[in-house]
Scaffold this motif. Structure first.
Motif, PDB file in Angstrom:
ATOM      1  N   MET A  58      36.966  39.264  41.589  1.00 12.77           N
ATOM      2  CA  MET A  58      36.300  39.000  40.316  1.00 12.77           C
ATOM      3  C   MET A  58      35.619  40.254  39.785  1.00 12.77           C
ATOM      4  N   TYR A  62      37.481  42.605  36.303  1.00 13.21           N
ATOM      5  CA  TYR A  62      36.848  41.868  35.222  1.00 13.21           C
ATOM      6  C   TYR A  62      37.573  42.095  33.901  1.00 13.21           C
ATOM      7  N   GLU A  67      37.823  34.225  31.805  1.00 12.04           N
ATOM      8  CA  GLU A  67      36.687  33.793  32.598  1.00 12.04           C
ATOM      9  C   GLU A  67      37.135  33.454  34.020  1.00 12.04           C
ATOM     10  N   VAL A  68      36.508  34.100  34.966  1.00 10.89           N
ATOM     11  CA  VAL A  68      36.789  33.844  36.372  1.00 10.89           C
ATOM     12  C   VAL A  68      35.495  33.422  37.044  1.00 10.89           C
ATOM     13  N   GLU A  69      35.493  32.245  37.637  1.00 11.13           N
ATOM     14  CA  GLU A  69      34.311  31.743  38.333  1.00 11.13           C
ATOM     15  C   GLU A  69      34.632  31.551  39.810  1.00 11.13           C
ATOM     16  N   GLU A  90      27.873  28.479  40.807  1.00 12.04           N
ATOM     17  CA  GLU A  90      29.086  29.130  40.333  1.00 12.04           C
ATOM     18  C   GLU A  90      28.700  30.484  39.765  1.00 12.04           C
ATOM     19  N   GLU A  92      29.987  34.160  37.707  1.00 13.06           N
ATOM     20  CA  GLU A  92      30.975  34.861  36.905  1.00 13.06           C
ATOM     21  C   GLU A  92      30.364  36.138  36.340  1.00 13.06           C
ATOM     22  N   LYS A  94      29.299  38.649  33.467  1.00 21.05           N
ATOM     23  CA  LYS A  94      28.864  38.478  32.089  1.00 21.05           C
ATOM     24  C   LYS A  94      28.754  39.844  31.412  1.00 21.05           C
TER      25      LYS A  94
END
Length: 401
Positions: A58, A62, A67-69, A90, A92, A94
């Motif tokens: 992740m 990026y 969006e990768v959670e 969770e 991710e 930003k």
């Protein structure tokens, strides 16, 4: 453990010479061997427990459009005491421009809303009409565009607005040190969000009752949540100069304080960017302030209206100009501007005290942070940048007279 010593640092600025006649000795821990349990700090310490391969994937790949959670566990320490243990979250990445830095901001969302009535997660002074008793999501922020300079600008300017008691919705932050699986990540701001998750908790409302829109870079409008027709009606009223509608649909006290403060401090990354406005149920729209990391960096002598009249077309500038053409609104805006300016609430002395406070919180940790990221390039440069931060604000405020 290394020691670094600074003697009689002389700081030159365009307008002055400041001499810091003191000897500063700091024990520097090795970031590669320091863990969340061995770090020497009075700050809160976060340790995120995650699958390291998933985190690296992740982090290293990026893409703001994807969006990768990942799931993980959130742990929080203070002076060696475990305050929050293994809360499911969770995570991710930003940010946009700020996500290009080696230290990236992380969005953190609890699996279950966290009860912060004991102020364990975040303990800061809030405006009287806000609550941080319940928190669903927050951000571990790298200070945005100020990451390479002071890491204090956003949090300091936000605190200035809070202390001034303005009618502004905003985010709340506390400085912290972050680890991932026991490995040092860096100094970050644990900050509430300016999205629907953050807003509905501020007002203890149901999230489904929040209508939210944002303005992204280039002045483009993005409808995020809630009643999109309500947003469309507002934009139509702006485009058609429907003053009567706007006077009913905008919280004027909030809008005036929001526009006064942003233009006073000289935010150059606004209002064609970093704008969010929301309404609760059928109530008027209010504006929430966030990301003040590009304040007072250019045009320090510009008229406040020059910042509002950003050359990039955007709904906020257009809204302001429709309202400002009305004599009553114009008088109210100008009177409030003078009131805030003359109150001393935004004095350089107050701002310097805020910067000094946040500086003292992370001063012992900065050498380790700088050693890992080389941003800023040295501890001395960090001091220089802090002085520039204070001097730029002072120049901006003095130029308002």
């Amino acid at each position: 453990m290394k020691k670094i010593v600074f003697l009689a640092l002389i700081i030159f600025t365009i307008n002055s010479c400041t001499s810091i006649d003191e000897t500063i000795t700091i024990d520097v821990q090795d970031y590669s061997t320091t863990t969340h349990t061995t770090i020497n700090t009075d700050l809160k310490v976060v340790n995120l427990v995650v699958d390291q391969d998933e985190f690296n994937e992740m982090y290293d790949n990026y893409n703001e459009f994807e969006e990768v959670e990942i799931e993980g566990f959130f742990n929080l320490y203070k002076n060696g005491e475990l305050l929050i243990e293994d809360e499911v979250v969770e995570l991710e990445i930003k940010g946009k421009v700020s996500a290009q830095f080696d230290l990236k901001s992380l969005g953190v969302k609890f699996d279950d809303t966290y009860n912060n009535t004991d102020r364990v997660l975040i303990d800061v002074e809030t405006l009287p009409f806000h609550s941080i008793d319940k928190i669903k999501a927050f951000r571990l922020r790298n200070s945005g565009n100020d990451f390479e300079d002071t890491m204090l600008k956003d949090i300091s300017y936000t605190k200035l607005a809070i202390d001034a008691g303005l009618d502004i919705d905003l985010t709340y932050a506390e400085q912290t040190v972050v680890f991932v699986n026991g490995s040092y990540l860096g100094i970050m701001n644990l900050r509430t969000e300016a999205n629907r998750n953050g807003i509905y908790r501020l007002y203890k409302e149901d999230k489904d009752d929040i209508t939210l829109a944002k303005i992204n870079h280039g002045g483009t409008l993005e409808k995020k949540n809630g009643d999109f027709d309500k947003i469309d009606r507002l934009i139509t009223a702006i485009d058609t100069n429907d003053l009567d509608f706007l006077l009913q649909e905008i919280d004027l006290n909030n809008f005036i304080d929001y526009m006064v403060f942003q233009s006073m401090i000289g935010n150059s990354d606004w209002p064609e960017n970093n704008v969010r406005f929301f309404a609760i149920k059928e109530g008027p729209f209010r504006f929430i302030m966030f990301d003040l990391d590009k304040v007072a960096i250019k045009d320090l002598d510009a008229d406040p209206l020059d910042f509002i009249n950003n050359p990039v077309k955007n709904p906020v500038t257009d809204l302001f100009n429709v309202l400002y053409a009305d004599s009553e609104f114009k008088n109210n805006f100008n009177s409030r501007f003078d009131e805030i300016k003359n109150s001393g609430a935004l004095s350089p002395e107050k701002f310097n005290a805020i910067v000094s406070y946040y500086k003292s919180n992370i001063e012992l940790q900065m050498p380790m942070h700088i050693e890992k990221y080389n941003n800023p390039s040295s501890f001395t440069d960090w001091y220089l940048n802090l002085e520039k931060l204070k001097n730029d604000f002072s120049t901006r405020i003095k130029n308002l007279d």
